[in-house]
Design an enzyme around this catalytic site. Structure first.
Site, PDB file in Angstrom:
ATOM      1  N   TYR A   1       0.810  -1.219   0.000  1.00 58.88           N
ATOM      2  CA  TYR A   1       0.000   0.000   0.000  1.00 58.88           C
ATOM      3  C   TYR A   1       0.852   1.281   0.000  1.00 58.88           C
ATOM      4  O   TYR A   1       0.329   2.379  -0.209  1.00 58.88           O
ATOM      5  CB  TYR A   1      -0.950   0.016   1.200  1.00 58.88           C
ATOM      6  CG  TYR A   1      -2.014  -1.068   1.169  1.00 58.88           C
ATOM      7  CD1 TYR A   1      -2.223  -1.851   0.038  1.00 58.88           C
ATOM      8  CD2 TYR A   1      -2.810  -1.300   2.275  1.00 58.88           C
ATOM      9  CE1 TYR A   1      -3.180  -2.848   0.024  1.00 58.88           C
ATOM     10  CE2 TYR A   1      -3.789  -2.287   2.265  1.00 58.88           C
ATOM     11  CZ  TYR A   1      -3.957  -3.067   1.139  1.00 58.88           C
ATOM     12  OH  TYR A   1      -4.918  -4.039   1.132  1.00 58.88           O
TER      13      TYR A   1
ATOM     14  N   LYS B   1       5.334 -14.167   2.372  1.00 59.67           N
ATOM     15  CA  LYS B   1       5.478 -15.140   1.268  1.00 59.67           C
ATOM     16  C   LYS B   1       6.974 -15.188   0.934  1.00 59.67           C
ATOM     17  O   LYS B   1       7.405 -14.886  -0.181  1.00 59.67           O
ATOM     18  CB  LYS B   1       4.641 -14.710   0.049  1.00 59.67           C
ATOM     19  CG  LYS B   1       3.164 -14.973   0.178  1.00 59.67           C
ATOM     20  CD  LYS B   1       2.824 -16.453   0.242  1.00 59.67           C
ATOM     21  CE  LYS B   1       2.832 -17.097  -1.135  1.00 59.67           C
ATOM     22  NZ  LYS B   1       2.442 -18.534  -1.046  1.00 59.67           N
TER      23      LYS B   1
ATOM     24  N   ASP C   1      -0.781 -17.583   2.608  1.00 58.96           N
ATOM     25  CA  ASP C   1      -1.887 -18.440   2.151  1.00 58.96           C
ATOM     26  C   ASP C   1      -2.198 -19.515   3.192  1.00 58.96           C
ATOM     27  O   ASP C   1      -3.351 -19.728   3.575  1.00 58.96           O
ATOM     28  CB  ASP C   1      -1.593 -19.051   0.772  1.00 58.96           C
ATOM     29  CG  ASP C   1      -0.187 -19.623   0.656  1.00 58.96           C
ATOM     30  OD1 ASP C   1       0.634 -19.420   1.572  1.00 58.96           O
ATOM     31  OD2 ASP C   1       0.092 -20.284  -0.361  1.00 58.96           O
TER      32      ASP C   1
ATOM     33  N   ASP D   1      -4.027  -6.541   6.394  1.00 55.07           N
ATOM     34  CA  ASP D   1      -5.372  -6.042   6.089  1.00 55.07           C
ATOM     35  C   ASP D   1      -6.324  -7.219   5.850  1.00 55.07           C
ATOM     36  O   ASP D   1      -7.407  -7.316   6.446  1.00 55.07           O
ATOM     37  CB  ASP D   1      -5.266  -5.155   4.827  1.00 55.07           C
ATOM     38  CG  ASP D   1      -6.556  -4.434   4.502  1.00 55.07           C
ATOM     39  OD1 ASP D   1      -7.478  -4.443   5.331  1.00 55.07           O
ATOM     40  OD2 ASP D   1      -6.637  -3.851   3.396  1.00 55.07           O
TER      41      ASP D   1
ATOM     42  N   ASP E   1      -9.411  -9.090   8.585  1.00 54.09           N
ATOM     43  CA  ASP E   1     -10.833  -9.306   8.269  1.00 54.09           C
ATOM     44  C   ASP E   1     -11.197 -10.776   8.468  1.00 54.09           C
ATOM     45  O   ASP E   1     -12.265 -11.108   8.995  1.00 54.09           O
ATOM     46  CB  ASP E   1     -11.147  -8.887   6.825  1.00 54.09           C
ATOM     47  CG  ASP E   1     -11.478  -7.390   6.707  1.00 54.09           C
ATOM     48  OD1 ASP E   1     -11.064  -6.622   7.585  1.00 54.09           O
ATOM     49  OD2 ASP E   1     -12.164  -7.002   5.743  1.00 54.09           O
TER      50      ASP E   1
HETATM   51  P1  ATP Z   1     -12.942  -0.797   3.601  1.00 55.97           P
HETATM   52  O1  ATP Z   1     -12.268  -1.337   2.390  1.00 55.97           O
HETATM   53  O2  ATP Z   1     -13.023   0.687   3.643  1.00 55.97           O
HETATM   54  O3  ATP Z   1     -12.416  -1.402   4.884  1.00 55.97           O
HETATM   55  P2  ATP Z   1     -15.040  -2.629   2.993  1.00 55.97           P
HETATM   56  O4  ATP Z   1     -15.323  -2.530   1.570  1.00 55.97           O
HETATM   57  O5  ATP Z   1     -14.167  -3.743   3.501  1.00 55.97           O
HETATM   58  O6  ATP Z   1     -14.444  -1.244   3.529  1.00 55.97           O
HETATM   59  P3  ATP Z   1     -16.907  -2.330   5.073  1.00 55.97           P
HETATM   60  O7  ATP Z   1     -17.400  -0.967   4.997  1.00 55.97           O
HETATM   61  O8  ATP Z   1     -15.899  -2.640   6.111  1.00 55.97           O
HETATM   62  O9  ATP Z   1     -16.406  -2.755   3.662  1.00 55.97           O
HETATM   63  O10 ATP Z   1     -18.113  -3.281   5.291  1.00 55.97           O
HETATM   64  C1  ATP Z   1     -18.299  -4.565   4.715  1.00 55.97           C
HETATM   65  C2  ATP Z   1     -19.680  -5.043   5.152  1.00 55.97           C
HETATM   66  O11 ATP Z   1     -19.607  -5.468   6.519  1.00 55.97           O
HETATM   67  C3  ATP Z   1     -20.684  -3.918   5.120  1.00 55.97           C
HETATM   68  O12 ATP Z   1     -21.319  -3.874   3.895  1.00 55.97           O
HETATM   69  C4  ATP Z   1     -21.615  -4.245   6.258  1.00 55.97           C
HETATM   70  O13 ATP Z   1     -22.680  -5.035   5.817  1.00 55.97           O
HETATM   71  C5  ATP Z   1     -20.743  -5.016   7.234  1.00 55.97           C
HETATM   72  N1  ATP Z   1     -20.290  -4.152   8.330  1.00 55.97           N
HETATM   73  C6  ATP Z   1     -19.161  -3.428   8.399  1.00 55.97           C
HETATM   74  N2  ATP Z   1     -19.080  -2.748   9.529  1.00 55.97           N
HETATM   75  C7  ATP Z   1     -20.206  -3.012  10.209  1.00 55.97           C
HETATM   76  C8  ATP Z   1     -20.729  -2.591  11.475  1.00 55.97           C
HETATM   77  N3  ATP Z   1     -20.083  -1.747  12.281  1.00 55.97           N
HETATM   78  N4  ATP Z   1     -21.929  -3.075  11.854  1.00 55.97           N
HETATM   79  C9  ATP Z   1     -22.604  -3.925  11.078  1.00 55.97           C
HETATM   80  N5  ATP Z   1     -22.155  -4.365   9.891  1.00 55.97           N
HETATM   81  C10 ATP Z   1     -20.983  -3.918   9.448  1.00 55.97           C
END
Ligand code: ATP
Length: 360
Positions: A137, A192, A224, A248, A252
């Site tokens: 990044y 990696k 991976d 990152d 998740d």
């Molecule tokens: P970024 O790339 O900016 O981290 P992203 O594209 O990974 O964003 P997010 O905005 O983190 O996406 O959210 C992904 C999905 O997870 C959302 O569409 C939502 O449905 C769910 N989500 C994220 N945060 C929350 C929260 N605080 N409460 C409930 N659901 C959430």
């Protein structure tokens, strides 16, 4: 008693809802020990003014004791190269305030059911330390698209960058009580190294740093393979240190094993500054409807208290951090107010009220 200046940036999407919730909870926990000052920034602000992080906001962040942020980014607000504007709010803060360690605890709370079968509360409890200023990044905005045929971005790894995030990770492991499985203090280096020189270098520098921490075990995992290990043996992990993009993605995945993004806290730390926001983005799909879970931001606020407590040797802040975390866990364990993303129907404001009630 010392008071602390906290700059708050609501941002976009669910950002304002979850940030205001965290402020309410922190006020309940700490009274007037924290002075909150709101500042502008984010994708909507950029659309209005052309600045995603206005100079006044940056200066306020630089001068504050800590920064609390909701989330930033709106799908339609992009630069001409197609990348999203909103991310620049925290990316600029990361680079300009040198917030090199992005700390993301992965912990299964009481009252939350993991999608992984057979794991009890507390049995998943590790921390991902994402290197936050280098890696893939680092070249954001400087990649090349050539003749509409070829695109490149450059992965950047420096000795200084790896040494400091590795040291941070080993120090963190020293303060923790080891992996849940065997109680051993362990730092797992995620890379990696088998494929790219930059990752082999990342691993080599981490190994050099490990020599100064004989009391902490060093462990290695390819990016991976670790996605499988985190599902099959999450209790093996204590602290994981990873290159920016890997961190990152992994954080998740880790969040998914303990309830999802709505409960995933995050602290971005440098030697002089700290930015606290949930690990999630602005979730535009649920924005403005009082549907978001504020727990990630509230728990990030607890991380902020803990970080300030250590920096300023302030035991009352440490006690406040414990109380906020315990209040969140107690609310989840009681099961009367459960956010929608954890299978319940409680709204953002209802979760906030429940945590405040518990604190009282
Ligand atoms: P970024 O790339 O900016 O981290 P992203 O594209 O990974 O964003 P997010 O905005 O983190 O996406 O959210 C992904 C999905 O997870 C959302 O569409 C939502 O449905 C769910 N989500 C994220 N945060 C929350 C929260 N605080 N409460 C409930 N659901 C959430």
């Amino acid at each position: 008693m010392q008071t602390y200046d906290i700059v708050t940036i609501d941002g976009d999407g669910i950002g304002p809802e979850v940030n205001q919730s965290a402020i309410t909870v922190l006020r309940e926990a700490m009274g007037d020990r924290l002075r909150f000052t709101a500042a502008d920034g984010g994708a909507a602000h950029y659309a209005k003014t052309g600045a995603v992080l206005p100079p006044d906001t940056f200066n306020a962040c630089r001068d504050a004791h800590a920064i609390l942020h909701g989330a930033a980014g709106l799908p339609g607000v992009t630069y001409p190269d197609g990348t999203e504007v909103g991310n620049d709010l925290h990316l600029q803060l990361r680079f300009r305030l040198d917030l090199y360690a992005n700390v993301r605890p992965i912990r299964l709370y009481r009252g939350v059911t993991s999608p992984l079968a057979g794991w009890a509360a507390g049995s998943i409890d590790y921390v991902i330390v994402r290197e936050n200023t280098e890696g893939l990044y680092a070249s954001r905005g400087a990649g090349i698209v050539l003749r509409g045929e070829v695109a490149t971005d450059t992965l950047v790894v420096t000795r200084k960058g790896v040494e400091r995030v590795a040291r941070f990770s080993f120090e963190l492991a020293r303060r923790r009580s080891g992996a849940k499985r065997d109680g051993r203090r362990r730092v797992t280096v995620c890379d990696k190294a088998n494929i790219l020189r930059s990752y082999a270098f990342f691993r080599a520098v981490c190994t050099e740093v490990a020599a100064h921490y004989p009391d902490v075990e060093i462990d290695y995992a390819y990016a991976d393979a670790i996605t499988v290990h985190l599902l099959k043996k999450p209790d093996f992990y204590d602290v994981i240190v990873a290159e920016n993009m890997f961190g990152d993605i992994l954080s998740d995945l880790g969040a998914g094993t303990v309830g999802g993004l709505g409960i995933a806290a995050s602290a971005e730390l440098g030697d002089g500054h700290g930015l606290f926001q949930g690990a999630h983005g602005s979730a535009p799909d649920i924005a403005g409807q009082n549907l978001a879970s504020p727990l990630a931001t509230i728990l990030s606020g607890a991380m902020m208290l803990r970080w300030l407590a250590a920096r300023h040797a302030d035991a009352t802040l440490l006690a406040g951090a414990d109380r906020v975390e315990q209040a969140v866990e107690a609310v989840l364990a009681q099961g009367e107010q459960v956010p929608r993303d954890l299978g319940g129907s409680a709204r953002c404001t209802e979760m906030t009220d429940a945590v405040c009630r518990q604190l009282r």
